[in-house]
Design a protein around this motif. Structure first.
Motif, short mmCIF file in Angstrom:
data_model
loop_
_atom_site.label_atom_id
_atom_site.label_comp_id
_atom_site.label_asym_id
_atom_site.label_seq_id
_atom_site.Cartn_x
_atom_site.Cartn_y
_atom_site.Cartn_z
N ALA A 9 -64.66 -18.95 104.80
CA ALA A 9 -63.54 -18.82 105.74
C ALA A 9 -63.92 -19.34 107.12
O ALA A 9 -63.15 -20.06 107.77
CB ALA A 9 -63.09 -17.36 105.82
N LEU A 10 -65.12 -19.01 107.59
CA LEU A 10 -65.57 -19.46 108.91
C LEU A 10 -65.73 -20.97 108.96
O LEU A 10 -65.38 -21.62 109.96
CB LEU A 10 -66.89 -18.77 109.27
CG LEU A 10 -66.80 -17.27 109.55
CD1 LEU A 10 -68.20 -16.68 109.78
CD2 LEU A 10 -65.90 -16.98 110.75
N VAL A 13 -62.25 -22.47 109.06
CA VAL A 13 -61.66 -22.27 110.39
C VAL A 13 -62.23 -23.31 111.37
O VAL A 13 -61.49 -23.89 112.17
CB VAL A 13 -61.92 -20.84 110.89
CG1 VAL A 13 -61.65 -20.73 112.39
CG2 VAL A 13 -61.04 -19.85 110.13
N THR A 50 -52.00 -25.85 101.01
CA THR A 50 -52.61 -25.07 102.09
C THR A 50 -52.82 -25.93 103.33
O THR A 50 -52.68 -25.45 104.46
CB THR A 50 -53.96 -24.49 101.63
OG1 THR A 50 -53.75 -23.72 100.44
CG2 THR A 50 -54.57 -23.59 102.69
N GLN A 54 -51.67 -25.01 107.37
CA GLN A 54 -52.47 -25.01 108.59
C GLN A 54 -52.12 -26.19 109.50
O GLN A 54 -52.17 -26.07 110.72
CB GLN A 54 -53.96 -25.02 108.23
CG GLN A 54 -54.45 -26.22 107.45
CD GLN A 54 -54.94 -27.33 108.33
OE1 GLN A 54 -55.48 -27.08 109.40
NE2 GLN A 54 -54.74 -28.57 107.90
N LEU A 204 -52.84 -16.92 103.57
CA LEU A 204 -53.76 -16.29 104.52
C LEU A 204 -54.78 -17.28 105.04
O LEU A 204 -55.02 -17.37 106.25
CB LEU A 204 -54.47 -15.10 103.85
CG LEU A 204 -55.51 -14.39 104.73
CD1 LEU A 204 -54.87 -13.86 106.00
CD2 LEU A 204 -56.18 -13.26 103.94
N LEU A 205 -55.35 -18.07 104.13
CA LEU A 205 -56.32 -19.08 104.56
C LEU A 205 -55.65 -20.11 105.45
O LEU A 205 -56.21 -20.53 106.48
CB LEU A 205 -56.94 -19.75 103.33
CG LEU A 205 -57.94 -20.87 103.61
CD1 LEU A 205 -59.09 -20.37 104.47
CD2 LEU A 205 -58.44 -21.47 102.30
N LEU A 207 -53.09 -19.70 107.40
CA LEU A 207 -52.82 -19.11 108.70
C LEU A 207 -54.08 -19.02 109.55
O LEU A 207 -54.05 -19.28 110.77
CB LEU A 207 -52.20 -17.72 108.52
CG LEU A 207 -50.79 -17.69 107.93
CD1 LEU A 207 -50.36 -16.25 107.64
CD2 LEU A 207 -49.79 -18.34 108.89
N LEU A 208 -55.21 -18.67 108.93
CA LEU A 208 -56.46 -18.60 109.67
C LEU A 208 -56.86 -19.97 110.21
O LEU A 208 -57.23 -20.11 111.38
CB LEU A 208 -57.58 -18.06 108.76
CG LEU A 208 -57.51 -16.57 108.39
CD1 LEU A 208 -58.59 -16.23 107.37
CD2 LEU A 208 -57.65 -15.70 109.64
N MET A 209 -56.77 -20.98 109.37
CA MET A 209 -57.07 -22.34 109.81
C MET A 209 -56.05 -22.81 110.85
O MET A 209 -56.40 -23.53 111.79
CB MET A 209 -57.09 -23.29 108.62
CG MET A 209 -58.20 -23.02 107.61
SD MET A 209 -58.12 -24.13 106.17
CE MET A 209 -58.56 -25.70 106.92
N LEU A 211 -54.53 -21.02 113.14
CA LEU A 211 -54.84 -20.46 114.46
C LEU A 211 -55.92 -21.29 115.15
O LEU A 211 -55.86 -21.52 116.37
CB LEU A 211 -55.30 -19.01 114.31
CG LEU A 211 -54.21 -18.02 113.84
CD1 LEU A 211 -54.82 -16.64 113.63
CD2 LEU A 211 -53.07 -17.96 114.84
N ALA A 212 -56.90 -21.75 114.36
CA ALA A 212 -57.92 -22.63 114.93
C ALA A 212 -57.33 -23.98 115.30
O ALA A 212 -57.73 -24.59 116.31
CB ALA A 212 -59.07 -22.80 113.93
#
Length: 252
Positions: A9-10, A13, A50, A54, A204-205, A207-209, A211-212
């Motif tokens: 995940a990190l 991101v 995905t 993002q 979810l993945l 959305l996390l990406m 935000l970055a």
């Protein structure tokens, strides 16, 4: 079954941040995010879906950042934006029915041509020049074609919008970049609407990406608005060549 660990995940991101920065300036953010998703183990259809999730965040951030600086008039571009979205919907709907591999044979040649155009053509700067086709014809022909490609495959669509605005609409490099981000946003949105039905994006993945992507795109748009063609041209050449080489390597 894809297993999302904290480490993966990190890394994804971080890829989202880098893609947002690059894409807001020169396009080609998909060059970073699509391979990153595939290397992380995301199945191809879900990776494309995905990536649309993002990518929405970065494209929206860049588009509104340029608009806030007066570089693009959103009210005069809404028709072109809707056409781009329709192209994205159609491209994504046909992703499993058209010979995408055949398109991939042509893409490296086109991308190398784009890199050469911006690297060697003299006089490319932030000043507008003579227009070759009117806005209406541009919207009816060029916009849906690139929007279709954005929905079908995606990476490099921003570069295609960019060169079309410069070579056909006569826009300066910075103005072309600003208008590219708006159309890229809507063709991305059109593709996402379809992929949400057929591609099962990892929300979810994404959305996390995303935000970055917001952070990277905001930084990139600010730098591009400040520096203009001196920053945009070299980055566009590098990203176009990198995408072409990745596609060639992938085919080999």
């Amino acid at each position: 079954m894809f297993d999302l660990t904290l480490e993966i995940a990190l890394l994804l991101v971080a890829a989202g941040f880098a893609a947002g920065f690059i894409d807001s300036i020169a396009g080609g953010g998909g060059l970073i995010t699509v391979p990153a998703l595939l290397l992380a183990g995301v199945p191809p259809a879900q990776a494309l879906a995905t990536n649309k999730v993002q990518g929405m965040f970065g494209a929206a951030t860049a588009a509104f950042s340029y608009a806030a600086r007066g570089l693009v008039d959103l009210r005069s571009q809404w028709r072109a934006a809707l056409v781009a979205a329709a192209g994205g919907v159609l491209g994504a709907a046909l992703v499993n029915q058209l010979p995408a591999q055949a398109l991939q044979l042509v893409l490296p040649v086109l991308l190398i041509g784009i890199a050469a155009f911006f690297a060697f053509r003299p006089g490319l700067n932030d000043l507008d020049r003579a227009r070759r086709i009117g806005p209406g014809l541009f919207t009816l022909t060029i916009v849906p074609l690139i929007g279709f490609y954005d929905g079908l495959l995606g990476p490099g669509a921003g570069s295609f919008y960019m060169i079309a605005f410069v070579s056909l609409s006569g826009y300066g490099v910075l103005k072309a970049t600003a208008h590219t981000k708006l159309l890229n946003l809507f063709s991305n949105l059109g593709g996402l609407l379809t992929f949400a039905l057929i591609g099962e994006p990892l929300w979810l993945l994404g959305l996390l990406m995303g935000l970055a992507q917001i952070t990277g795109a905001g930084l990139g748009a600010r730098l591009a608005a400040r520096i203009g063609a001196r920053l945009i041209k070299p980055l566009l050449v590098v990203t176009s060549m990198a995408l072409a080489l990745r596609l060639i390597w992938q085919m080999l």
